[in-house]
Write an enzyme that holds these catalytic residues in place. Structure first.
Site, PDB file in Angstrom:
ATOM      1  N   SER A 128       0.977  -1.322  -0.012  1.00 56.14           N
ATOM      2  CA  SER A 128      -0.123   0.169   0.045  1.00 56.14           C
ATOM      3  C   SER A 128       0.687   1.359   0.299  1.00 56.14           C
ATOM      4  CB  SER A 128      -0.980  -0.007   1.199  1.00 56.14           C
ATOM      5  OG  SER A 128      -1.461   1.220   1.555  1.00 56.14           O
ATOM      6  N   SER A 129       0.350   2.499  -0.495  1.00 55.42           N
ATOM      7  CA  SER A 129       1.080   3.556  -0.749  1.00 55.42           C
ATOM      8  C   SER A 129       1.298   4.350   0.624  1.00 55.42           C
ATOM      9  CB  SER A 129       0.457   4.764  -1.157  1.00 55.42           C
ATOM     10  OG  SER A 129      -1.072   4.940  -0.805  1.00 55.42           O
ATOM     11  N   CYS A 130       0.684   3.578   1.796  1.00 54.25           N
ATOM     12  CA  CYS A 130       0.851   3.910   2.995  1.00 54.25           C
ATOM     13  C   CYS A 130       2.146   3.772   3.795  1.00 54.25           C
ATOM     14  CB  CYS A 130      -0.313   3.698   4.144  1.00 54.25           C
ATOM     15  SG  CYS A 130      -0.433   2.067   4.497  1.00 54.25           S
ATOM     16  N   TYR A 144      -0.261  -1.126  10.265  1.00 54.77           N
ATOM     17  CA  TYR A 144      -0.529  -1.572   9.125  1.00 54.77           C
ATOM     18  C   TYR A 144       0.668  -1.407   8.224  1.00 54.77           C
ATOM     19  CZ  TYR A 144      -3.319  -1.449   4.498  1.00 54.77           C
ATOM     20  OH  TYR A 144      -3.495  -1.657   3.219  1.00 54.77           O
ATOM     21  N   LYS A 187       3.107  -4.133   6.101  1.00 56.48           N
ATOM     22  CA  LYS A 187       3.247  -4.152   4.715  1.00 56.48           C
ATOM     23  C   LYS A 187       4.528  -4.177   4.328  1.00 56.48           C
ATOM     24  CE  LYS A 187      -1.103  -4.246   3.244  1.00 56.48           C
ATOM     25  NZ  LYS A 187      -1.704  -5.650   2.363  1.00 56.48           N
ATOM     26  N   THR A 209      -2.080   2.957  -4.652  1.00 51.99           N
ATOM     27  CA  THR A 209      -2.686   3.909  -3.849  1.00 51.99           C
ATOM     28  C   THR A 209      -3.853   3.783  -3.515  1.00 51.99           C
ATOM     29  OG1 THR A 209      -3.015   6.416  -4.308  1.00 51.99           O
ATOM     30  CG2 THR A 209      -3.505   5.039  -6.330  1.00 51.99           C
ATOM     31  N   HIS A 215     -13.223   3.306   3.416  1.00 54.22           N
ATOM     32  CA  HIS A 215     -12.257   4.294   3.067  1.00 54.22           C
ATOM     33  C   HIS A 215     -13.123   5.522   2.835  1.00 54.22           C
ATOM     34  CE1 HIS A 215      -9.407   0.930   2.712  1.00 54.22           C
ATOM     35  NE2 HIS A 215      -8.563   1.580   3.314  1.00 54.22           N
TER      36      HIS A 215
HETATM   37  N1  LIG Z   1      -8.565  -0.701  -0.555  1.00 57.49           N
HETATM   38  C1  LIG Z   1      -7.555   0.006  -0.739  1.00 57.49           C
HETATM   39  O1  LIG Z   1      -7.637   1.492  -0.748  1.00 57.49           O
HETATM   40  C2  LIG Z   1      -6.255  -0.568  -0.727  1.00 57.49           C
HETATM   41  C3  LIG Z   1      -6.011  -1.723  -0.747  1.00 57.49           C
HETATM   42  N2  LIG Z   1      -4.663  -2.242  -0.722  1.00 57.49           N
HETATM   43  C4  LIG Z   1      -4.301  -3.651  -0.462  1.00 57.49           C
HETATM   44  O2  LIG Z   1      -5.026  -4.393  -1.365  1.00 57.49           O
HETATM   45  C5  LIG Z   1      -5.426  -5.738  -0.647  1.00 57.49           C
HETATM   46  C6  LIG Z   1      -6.763  -5.982  -0.827  1.00 57.49           C
HETATM   47  O3  LIG Z   1      -7.407  -4.931  -0.331  1.00 57.49           O
HETATM   48  P1  LIG Z   1      -9.294  -4.929  -0.343  1.00 57.49           P
HETATM   49  O4  LIG Z   1      -9.571  -5.701  -1.422  1.00 57.49           O
HETATM   50  O5  LIG Z   1      -9.306  -3.401  -0.280  1.00 57.49           O
HETATM   51  O6  LIG Z   1      -9.383  -5.536   0.969  1.00 57.49           O
HETATM   52  P2  LIG Z   1     -11.001  -6.137   1.363  1.00 57.49           P
HETATM   53  O7  LIG Z   1     -11.041  -5.905   2.929  1.00 57.49           O
HETATM   54  O8  LIG Z   1     -12.093  -5.822   0.451  1.00 57.49           O
HETATM   55  O9  LIG Z   1     -10.632  -7.669   0.831  1.00 57.49           O
HETATM   56  C7  LIG Z   1      -9.831  -8.453   2.038  1.00 57.49           C
HETATM   57  C8  LIG Z   1     -10.059  -9.995   1.638  1.00 57.49           C
HETATM   58  O10 LIG Z   1      -9.212 -10.695   2.166  1.00 57.49           O
HETATM   59  C9  LIG Z   1     -10.036 -11.716   2.981  1.00 57.49           C
HETATM   60  N3  LIG Z   1      -9.390 -12.174   4.250  1.00 57.49           N
HETATM   61  C10 LIG Z   1      -9.021 -11.063   5.117  1.00 57.49           C
HETATM   62  N4  LIG Z   1      -8.765 -12.046   6.395  1.00 57.49           N
HETATM   63  C11 LIG Z   1      -8.568 -13.194   5.942  1.00 57.49           C
HETATM   64  C12 LIG Z   1      -8.369 -14.645   6.558  1.00 57.49           C
HETATM   65  N5  LIG Z   1      -7.765 -14.584   7.878  1.00 57.49           N
HETATM   66  N6  LIG Z   1      -8.499 -15.714   5.776  1.00 57.49           N
HETATM   67  C13 LIG Z   1      -8.990 -15.741   4.556  1.00 57.49           C
HETATM   68  N7  LIG Z   1      -9.384 -14.586   4.034  1.00 57.49           N
HETATM   69  C14 LIG Z   1      -9.459 -13.460   4.796  1.00 57.49           C
HETATM   70  C15 LIG Z   1     -11.337 -11.186   3.275  1.00 57.49           C
HETATM   71  O11 LIG Z   1     -12.245 -12.103   3.300  1.00 57.49           O
HETATM   72  P3  LIG Z   1     -13.764 -11.941   3.672  1.00 57.49           P
HETATM   73  O12 LIG Z   1     -14.532 -11.635   2.477  1.00 57.49           O
HETATM   74  O13 LIG Z   1     -14.253 -13.200   4.435  1.00 57.49           O
HETATM   75  O14 LIG Z   1     -13.677 -10.667   4.914  1.00 57.49           O
HETATM   76  C16 LIG Z   1     -11.430 -10.355   1.974  1.00 57.49           C
HETATM   77  O15 LIG Z   1     -11.930 -11.345   0.828  1.00 57.49           O
HETATM   78  C17 LIG Z   1      -4.646  -5.562   0.727  1.00 57.49           C
HETATM   79  O16 LIG Z   1      -3.537  -6.234   0.850  1.00 57.49           O
HETATM   80  C18 LIG Z   1      -4.732  -4.139   0.946  1.00 57.49           C
HETATM   81  O17 LIG Z   1      -3.582  -3.829   1.931  1.00 57.49           O
HETATM   82  C19 LIG Z   1      -3.523  -1.476  -0.852  1.00 57.49           C
HETATM   83  C20 LIG Z   1      -3.697  -0.047  -0.953  1.00 57.49           C
HETATM   84  C21 LIG Z   1      -5.130   0.462  -1.198  1.00 57.49           C
HETATM   85  C1  LIG Z   2      -5.729   3.246   1.583  1.00 58.91           C
HETATM   86  C2  LIG Z   2      -5.085   3.841   2.854  1.00 58.91           C
HETATM   87  O1  LIG Z   2      -6.270   4.217   3.598  1.00 58.91           O
HETATM   88  C3  LIG Z   2      -6.078   4.626   4.870  1.00 58.91           C
HETATM   89  O2  LIG Z   2      -5.628   5.837   4.756  1.00 58.91           O
HETATM   90  P1  LIG Z   2      -6.184   7.100   4.462  1.00 58.91           P
HETATM   91  O3  LIG Z   2      -5.838   7.423   2.990  1.00 58.91           O
HETATM   92  O4  LIG Z   2      -5.963   8.242   5.189  1.00 58.91           O
HETATM   93  O5  LIG Z   2      -7.998   6.622   4.716  1.00 58.91           O
HETATM   94  P2  LIG Z   2      -9.398   6.929   4.669  1.00 58.91           P
HETATM   95  O6  LIG Z   2      -9.539   6.873   3.038  1.00 58.91           O
HETATM   96  O7  LIG Z   2      -9.890   6.205   5.503  1.00 58.91           O
HETATM   97  O8  LIG Z   2      -9.065   8.568   4.649  1.00 58.91           O
HETATM   98  C4  LIG Z   2      -8.787   9.475   3.699  1.00 58.91           C
HETATM   99  C5  LIG Z   2      -9.142  11.344   4.257  1.00 58.91           C
HETATM  100  O9  LIG Z   2     -10.550  11.193   3.928  1.00 58.91           O
HETATM  101  C6  LIG Z   2     -10.869  11.752   5.282  1.00 58.91           C
HETATM  102  N1  LIG Z   2     -12.326  11.537   5.127  1.00 58.91           N
HETATM  103  C7  LIG Z   2     -13.348  12.320   5.254  1.00 58.91           C
HETATM  104  N2  LIG Z   2     -14.545  11.818   5.414  1.00 58.91           N
HETATM  105  C8  LIG Z   2     -14.327  10.498   5.654  1.00 58.91           C
HETATM  106  C9  LIG Z   2     -15.309   9.476   5.813  1.00 58.91           C
HETATM  107  O10 LIG Z   2     -16.506   9.524   5.966  1.00 58.91           O
HETATM  108  N3  LIG Z   2     -14.651   8.024   6.022  1.00 58.91           N
HETATM  109  C10 LIG Z   2     -13.263   7.977   5.859  1.00 58.91           C
HETATM  110  N4  LIG Z   2     -12.560   6.673   5.997  1.00 58.91           N
HETATM  111  N5  LIG Z   2     -12.371   9.245   5.546  1.00 58.91           N
HETATM  112  C11 LIG Z   2     -13.077  10.338   5.538  1.00 58.91           C
HETATM  113  C12 LIG Z   2     -10.074  11.255   6.311  1.00 58.91           C
HETATM  114  O11 LIG Z   2     -10.266  11.917   7.520  1.00 58.91           O
HETATM  115  C13 LIG Z   2      -8.692  11.312   5.686  1.00 58.91           C
HETATM  116  O12 LIG Z   2      -8.269  12.675   5.550  1.00 58.91           O
HETATM  117  C14 LIG Z   2      -5.060   3.745   5.628  1.00 58.91           C
HETATM  118  O13 LIG Z   2      -5.915   3.004   6.541  1.00 58.91           O
HETATM  119  C15 LIG Z   2      -3.875   3.149   5.245  1.00 58.91           C
HETATM  120  O14 LIG Z   2      -4.099   2.057   5.723  1.00 58.91           O
HETATM  121  C16 LIG Z   2      -4.047   3.028   3.614  1.00 58.91           C
HETATM  122  O15 LIG Z   2      -3.538   2.147   3.097  1.00 58.91           O
END
Ligand SMILES: NC(=O)C1=CN([C@@H]2O[C@H](COP(=O)(O)OP(=O)(O)OC[C@H]3O[C@@H](n4cnc5c(N)ncnc54)[C@H](OP(=O)(O)O)[C@@H]3O)[C@@H](O)[C@H]2O)C=CC1
Ligand SMILES: C[C@H]1O[C@H](OP(=O)(O)OP(=O)(O)OC[C@H]2O[C@@H](n3cnc4c(=O)[nH]c(N)nc43)[C@H](O)[C@@H]2O)[C@@H](O)[C@@H](O)C1=O
Length: 317
Positions: A108-110, A137, A141, A165, A180
């Site tokens: 992740s970009s974080c 987190y 990563k 990102t 998010h």
């Molecule tokens: N979303 C984003 O903005 C970003 C995501 N990423 C990375 O991309 C990847 C996917 O994220 P995303 O799709 O958003 O996450 P989701 O939460 O949408 O999906 C995660 C998946 O992992 C499965 N999972 C979690 N724990 C377990 C476990 N113990 N055993 C089996 N399966 C498990 C979940 O299963 P179940 O459906 O049963 O909960 C789910 O299907 C992650 O590594 C994340 O860090 C990176 C950057 C940004």
């Molecule tokens: C993908 C990335 O996602 C996370 O980082 P983040 O980018 O800070 O996440 P976010 O999407 O939750 O927020 C982005 C911005 O948006 C603002 N914001 C406004 N209103 C709402 C709102 O209603 N909900 C949320 N969640 N945020 C809000 C919030 O306050 C912040 O300023 C990490 O978990 C990190 O682990 C990671 O990998």
């Protein structure tokens, strides 16, 4: 990659895993292996080992993780650290033991320092302090990236890590506590429109900037890399983004327009802003021959259409 290759998509019900599965199937891959969490808990090393021993995947997309927005990261730091370290350790190690040809790990970009120079290049990893709201987190990563790197160096594995990102799209999490920002604002603004609410609350100051990538573009990039990548150095990780970021306040205005809401956006500065900016330098991916295709407005519209369809399925005709 042979269309008959045995491919394991871990996390196939999530935002990213579901998009990777869709893309693989659309491209004609015939043997995409998936398991629900009930069928295979990736936190359980024995079960993971048994699965790899029996199924012998040749390629692995590791998209299973404990994921959430800024509030979930602040509330559950232990879960984010423990679950991510454990899932990735179990899967990456099993991939080594059972001779997986290639593995792609989702970072992740974080992972980058809170005040990294912008745009953020891959080499800025570990050059400064992390953002406190998602440090556990991010540390997990970073360990995942380093694990891929170490296995490549010691065992000659072909493990690659990608740093996407902020992502959005179909099958995102729309729960207002744990999601998010983009799905949260889509849902809040839609509900405010339906209920004719005069205002919508946006957390923080609205000033942080974020870069948003449509998840189908990410899946396309992951597959592109899986097909073309071969370990050439010991630090195989790459940023994936659009190269364009936007203020959260501007994002709220864009979503307001797409949803058709005429009320007011109010900011809630007592909620955390998180990192001020995490704008990725995507020139490495560009040199590798890949670019994002979906403009933000188009991607949000597609996501909103999907969200509305889901709502209708839940509410019924
Ligand atoms: N979303 C984003 O903005 C970003 C995501 N990423 C990375 O991309 C990847 C996917 O994220 P995303 O799709 O958003 O996450 P989701 O939460 O949408 O999906 C995660 C998946 O992992 C499965 N999972 C979690 N724990 C377990 C476990 N113990 N055993 C089996 N399966 C498990 C979940 O299963 P179940 O459906 O049963 O909960 C789910 O299907 C992650 O590594 C994340 O860090 C990176 C950057 C940004
Ligand atoms: C993908 C990335 O996602 C996370 O980082 P983040 O980018 O800070 O996440 P976010 O999407 O939750 O927020 C982005 C911005 O948006 C603002 N914001 C406004 N209103 C709402 C709102 O209603 N909900 C949320 N969640 N945020 C809000 C919030 O306050 C912040 O300023 C990490 O978990 C990190 O682990 C990671 O990998």
């Amino acid at each position: 990659m042979d269309l008959r290759a045995r491919i394991f998509v871990a996390g196939h019900r999530g935002l990213v895993g579901s998009a990777i599965k869709r893309t693989l199937e659309a491209q004609g891959f015939e043997h995409v292996m998936v398991r629900t969490r009930d069928e295979l808990d990736l936190l359980d090393q024995e079960s993971v080992t048994r699965f790899f021993a029996q199924e012998r995947p040749e390629y692995v997309f590791l998209a299973a993780a404990k994921v959430g927005g800024i509030l979930a990261n602040v509330q559950y730091p232990a879960d984010f650290l423990y679950q991510n370290l454990t899932i990735q350790t179990n899967v990456i190690h099993a991939a080594h033991v059972f001779g997986v040809k290639k593995l792609l790990f989702l970072g992740s970009s974080c992972i980058y320092p809170k005040f990294a120079p912008q745009p953020i290049r891959e080499e800025y990893l570990l050059c400064g302090e992390l953002e406190p709201t998602n440090e556990p987190y991010a540390l997990a990563k970073i360990a995942g990236i380093k694990m891929c790197e170490a296995y490549n160096r010691q065992y000659g594995s072909n493990f690659l890590a990608v740093m996407p990102t902020n992502l959005y799209g179909p099958y995102d999490n729309f729960d207002l506590e744990s999601s998010h920002v983009l799905p949260a604002l889509l849902r809040k603004i839609h509900e405010a429109t339906v209920h004719k609410a005069p205002k919508v609350e946006v957390w923080g100051t609205g000033k942080p900037r974020r870069e948003f990538l449509f998840v189908d573009d990410l899946a396309d990039a992951c597959l592109y890399l899986m097909k073309s990548f071969d370990r050439t150095d010991t630090a195989p990780f790459v940023n994936i983004g659009t190269g364009i970021d936007i203020e959260i306040g501007e994002l709220a205005t864009m979503i307001k327009r797409i949803v058709g809401y005429s009320g007011e956006i109010v900011f809630k500065p007592d909620m955390p802003d998180g990192t001020p900016r995490k704008w990725l330098d995507v020139s490495k991916m560009d040199r590798l021959g890949w670019r994002a295709r979906t403009a933000l407005e188009e991607g949000i519209q597609k996501t909103f259409d999907w969200f509305l369809k889901q709502q209708q399925l839940i509410v019924g005709p």
